[in-house]
Design an enzyme around this catalytic site. Structure first.
Site, PDB file in Angstrom:
ATOM      1  N   GLY A 288       0.647  -0.959   0.286  1.00 54.80           N
ATOM      2  CA  GLY A 288      -0.421   0.236  -0.020  1.00 54.80           C
ATOM      3  C   GLY A 288       0.867   0.733   0.268  1.00 54.80           C
ATOM      4  CG  ASN A 297      -3.313  22.153  -2.333  1.00 54.65           C
ATOM      5  OD1 ASN A 297      -4.198  22.620  -2.691  1.00 54.65           O
ATOM      6  ND2 ASN A 297      -3.367  21.891  -0.533  1.00 54.65           N
ATOM      7  CE1 TYR A 351      -2.721   3.904   2.918  1.00 53.46           C
ATOM      8  CE2 TYR A 351      -4.152   4.910   5.073  1.00 53.46           C
ATOM      9  CZ  TYR A 351      -3.164   4.024   4.501  1.00 53.46           C
ATOM     10  OH  TYR A 351      -2.637   3.306   5.523  1.00 53.46           O
ATOM     11  CB  THR A 386       5.704   1.210  10.089  1.00 52.96           C
ATOM     12  OG1 THR A 386       4.778   2.364   9.192  1.00 52.96           O
ATOM     13  CG2 THR A 386       5.482   0.434   9.974  1.00 52.96           C
TER      14      THR A 386
HETATM   15  P1  NAD Z   1       5.341   0.749   3.943  1.00 61.46           P
HETATM   16  O1  NAD Z   1       5.510   1.973   3.175  1.00 61.46           O
HETATM   17  O2  NAD Z   1       6.390   0.652   4.450  1.00 61.46           O
HETATM   18  O3  NAD Z   1       5.752  -0.937   2.819  1.00 61.46           O
HETATM   19  C1  NAD Z   1       4.949  -0.602   2.135  1.00 61.46           C
HETATM   20  C2  NAD Z   1       5.781  -2.017   0.901  1.00 61.46           C
HETATM   21  O4  NAD Z   1       5.427  -1.768  -0.591  1.00 61.46           O
HETATM   22  C3  NAD Z   1       6.858  -1.519   0.490  1.00 61.46           C
HETATM   23  O5  NAD Z   1       8.332  -2.223   0.621  1.00 61.46           O
HETATM   24  C4  NAD Z   1       6.714  -0.819  -0.830  1.00 61.46           C
HETATM   25  O6  NAD Z   1       7.914  -1.313  -1.883  1.00 61.46           O
HETATM   26  C5  NAD Z   1       5.453  -1.766  -1.377  1.00 61.46           C
HETATM   27  N1  NAD Z   1       4.329  -1.351  -2.589  1.00 61.46           N
HETATM   28  C6  NAD Z   1       4.165  -0.381  -2.865  1.00 61.46           C
HETATM   29  N2  NAD Z   1       3.797  -0.296  -3.930  1.00 61.46           N
HETATM   30  C7  NAD Z   1       3.638  -1.369  -4.576  1.00 61.46           C
HETATM   31  C8  NAD Z   1       2.675  -2.109  -5.923  1.00 61.46           C
HETATM   32  N3  NAD Z   1       2.887  -1.382  -6.269  1.00 61.46           N
HETATM   33  N4  NAD Z   1       3.360  -2.909  -6.217  1.00 61.46           N
HETATM   34  C9  NAD Z   1       4.248  -3.976  -4.854  1.00 61.46           C
HETATM   35  N5  NAD Z   1       4.517  -4.063  -4.025  1.00 61.46           N
HETATM   36  C10 NAD Z   1       4.861  -2.438  -3.553  1.00 61.46           C
HETATM   37  O7  NAD Z   1       4.089   0.352   4.466  1.00 61.46           O
HETATM   38  P2  NAD Z   1       4.021  -0.592   6.118  1.00 61.46           P
HETATM   39  O8  NAD Z   1       3.353   0.701   6.827  1.00 61.46           O
HETATM   40  O9  NAD Z   1       4.351  -1.279   6.505  1.00 61.46           O
HETATM   41  O10 NAD Z   1       2.179  -1.175   5.745  1.00 61.46           O
HETATM   42  C11 NAD Z   1       1.992  -1.396   4.509  1.00 61.46           C
HETATM   43  C12 NAD Z   1       0.266  -2.054   4.861  1.00 61.46           C
HETATM   44  O11 NAD Z   1      -0.383  -1.545   5.622  1.00 61.46           O
HETATM   45  C13 NAD Z   1      -0.035  -0.719   3.367  1.00 61.46           C
HETATM   46  O12 NAD Z   1      -0.960  -1.604   3.406  1.00 61.46           O
HETATM   47  C14 NAD Z   1      -0.576   0.312   4.498  1.00 61.46           C
HETATM   48  O13 NAD Z   1      -1.389   1.024   3.959  1.00 61.46           O
HETATM   49  C15 NAD Z   1      -1.380  -0.178   6.058  1.00 61.46           C
HETATM   50  N6  NAD Z   1      -1.369   0.267   7.082  1.00 61.46           N
HETATM   51  C16 NAD Z   1      -0.632   0.635   8.125  1.00 61.46           C
HETATM   52  C17 NAD Z   1      -0.285   1.356   8.785  1.00 61.46           C
HETATM   53  C18 NAD Z   1       0.730   2.369   9.669  1.00 61.46           C
HETATM   54  O14 NAD Z   1       1.073   2.401  10.148  1.00 61.46           O
HETATM   55  N7  NAD Z   1       1.840   1.740   9.049  1.00 61.46           N
HETATM   56  C19 NAD Z   1      -1.729   2.324   9.501  1.00 61.46           C
HETATM   57  C20 NAD Z   1      -2.754   1.261   8.288  1.00 61.46           C
HETATM   58  C21 NAD Z   1      -2.679   0.571   7.427  1.00 61.46           C
END
Ligand code: NAD
Length: 445
Positions: A288, A297, A351, A386
């Site tokens: 994601g 914007n 988002y 993260t």
């Molecule tokens: P992150 O950005 O650390 O990692 C996301 C990973 O997804 C990265 O390795 C990136 O390269 C990969 N990615 C992105 N686009 C891609 C694509 N088109 N094809 C293949 N891989 C792709 O994010 P995270 O914090 O580990 O989040 C993981 C999931 O959890 C996401 O869906 C995010 O929206 C969701 N989330 C995270 C949080 C948070 O607090 N970190 C909160 C709510 C939801």
């Protein structure tokens, strides 16, 4: 990233200062390690009906120290409140008073789990009122508990007995340390076969794909599914290839560099799953992105890329998986949503829309998975420590990570544990649900 404040107030001068100033006092949560006991101490089962009896019998079968009442000085690891036979809100009084008497005895990281029935299928207004009252009661109680203790609920759908294996699977998750950062939440369970205690390797023999697995939550999901016995395919974009290879080496899995927005992404995953393992049992749609801007914007590229990665790719891939003979009977899918998709978040219209869309997709796809004995669910993380949240400016980040009942950010492992439960046979009967892993966010829904 580390939460220095939580370290500071965990003892000595910092703890005294926080107490004096009335500042948040987050505690280190009890987290799961394979082989740990389910609970360390007695579990008290309360409730007026036969549901409490059958739950107590099941918990005894798991070797727990089960009590129907307890002395005033003994510490309690968990409290299970069976409210599955309520027909009027006035009937809540006696069991909740009894529970209230015991709360001071609840240990740090203790558990309260309420078992009730679905208000949507009540036959009369008084029963619906009583069942809905359980929701408000449990969520409020979760906000009162301290020292890492949580309150959650299992909701029995029509025809499900309190002691059914599906109810016991969900109950066991909520009692366990796997649910450390799940608070004030409910799981609805259907009448399906579940294996509440899947042992230390509940995913033995399963083949799983995790997208966005190079780092962050995805890497933690991969490590956790591997720990639980699954064979893994780890997917990430070519630009993250090095990190992906390192993660795959660390957790033991096959790396696949593919952008999930590519038309043939699912075919490439299936091709690899077919040649290496002969099947695919589990899909975790974790990849994601965020591209935050106020809507005033927002340029089309930001909007479109977030929708494309966070939901359109999943819709397309699910169709390919569901049509494939390699996608095994009993297959399970989990999609990453977000509390931003439930409560909304300033600067995240794109988002929030994409993550709400994931929830819609999961609910509508659930019957198709049920047909083949499988399930699809969503996990909605709140503030998780993260790289994504490390990019939030300091002051906003410090506020955001405290604004939940547990007063701290969750760890990637907390999201991973919830997913590991949902893709296991312990979660039989849980389908089309959205499980928040957010420590009970105080803002929004
Ligand atoms: P992150 O950005 O650390 O990692 C996301 C990973 O997804 C990265 O390795 C990136 O390269 C990969 N990615 C992105 N686009 C891609 C694509 N088109 N094809 C293949 N891989 C792709 O994010 P995270 O914090 O580990 O989040 C993981 C999931 O959890 C996401 O869906 C995010 O929206 C969701 N989330 C995270 C949080 C948070 O607090 N970190 C909160 C709510 C939801």
């Amino acid at each position: 990233m580390t939460d220095k404040y939580t370290q500071f107030v965990s003892g000595g001068f910092g703890r005294d200062l926080a107490r004096k100033l009335g500042l948040p006092q987050p505690v280190a949560l009890r987290r799961y390690t394979p082989g740990d006991p389910l609970l360390e101490g007695p579990v008290v089962v309360l409730g007026p009906g036969s549901g409490a009896e059958s739950i107590a019998a099941q918990l005894l079968g798991w070797g727990l120290d089960v009590r129907r009442n307890i002395g005033g000085s003994e510490k309690i690891a968990a409290l299970v409140l069976a409210l599955d036979e309520l027909a009027d809100p006035s009937a809540l009084s006696a069991p909740v008073q009894a529970a209230g008497q015991l709360l001071r005895q609840l240990k740090a990281s203790g558990r309260v789990v309420v078992v009730s029935r679905d208000p949507a299928t009540a036959n009369d207004p008084a029963t619906a009122a009583a069942r809905q009252a359980v929701d408000g009661f449990t969520r409020s109680l979760a906000k009162e508990l301290r020292a890492g203790a949580t309150a959650n609920g299992v909701i029995l759908r029509e025809g499900v007995d309190a002691g059914a294996s599906s109810a016991m699977g969900a109950l066991r998750f909520f009692l366990s340390a796997r649910s450390a950062f799940v608070d004030g939440q409910f799981l609805r369970v259907d009448d399906a076969q579940a294996v509440p205690d899947g042992g230390v390797r509940p995913l033995d023999g399963k083949v799983a794909v995790v997208t966005g697995a190079a780092r962050g939550i995805g890497a933690s999901i991969a490590a956790t599914l591997s720990r639980d016995g699954a064979k893994l395919i780890l997917v990430d974009v070519p630009a993250a290839g090095e990190q992906l290879a390192a993660t795959a080496n660390r957790v033991g899995g096959v790396a696949l560099q593919v952008d999930i927005t590519a038309e043939d992404a699912a075919d490439r995953i299936l091709e690899l799953a077919g040649t290496r393992f002969g099947k695919l049992d589990i899909v975790v749609h974790n990849a994601g992105i965020t591209r935050d801007k106020l809507l005033a914007n927002m340029d089309p590229a930001r909007w479109d890329s977030v929708i494309a990665v966070n939901v359109s790719s999943q819709l397309r891939m699910n169709e390919v998986f569901l049509a494939s003979p390699l996608f095994a009977e009993g297959a399970r899918i989990v999609s990453l949503a977000s509390t931003s998709g439930i409560a909304g978040n300033r600067g995240q219209t794109n988002y929030g829309a994409s993550k709400a869309a994931v929830i819609g997709m999961v609910r509508a796809t659930a019957p198709r998975l049920a047909e083949r004995g499988g399930a699809i669910n969503a996990v909605a993380p709140g503030f998780i420590e993260t790289e994504m949240t490390a990019r939030i400016p300091f002051a906003t980040r410090e506020v955001a990570r405290r604004l939940n009942s547990l007063q701290q950010g969750g760890k990637p492992q907390d999201v991973a544990e919830a997913i590991a439960f949902l893709v296991s046979e312990s979660a039989g009967g849980v389908n089309g649900e959205v499980l928040r892993v957010c420590g009970q966010n105080l803002v929004g829904a």
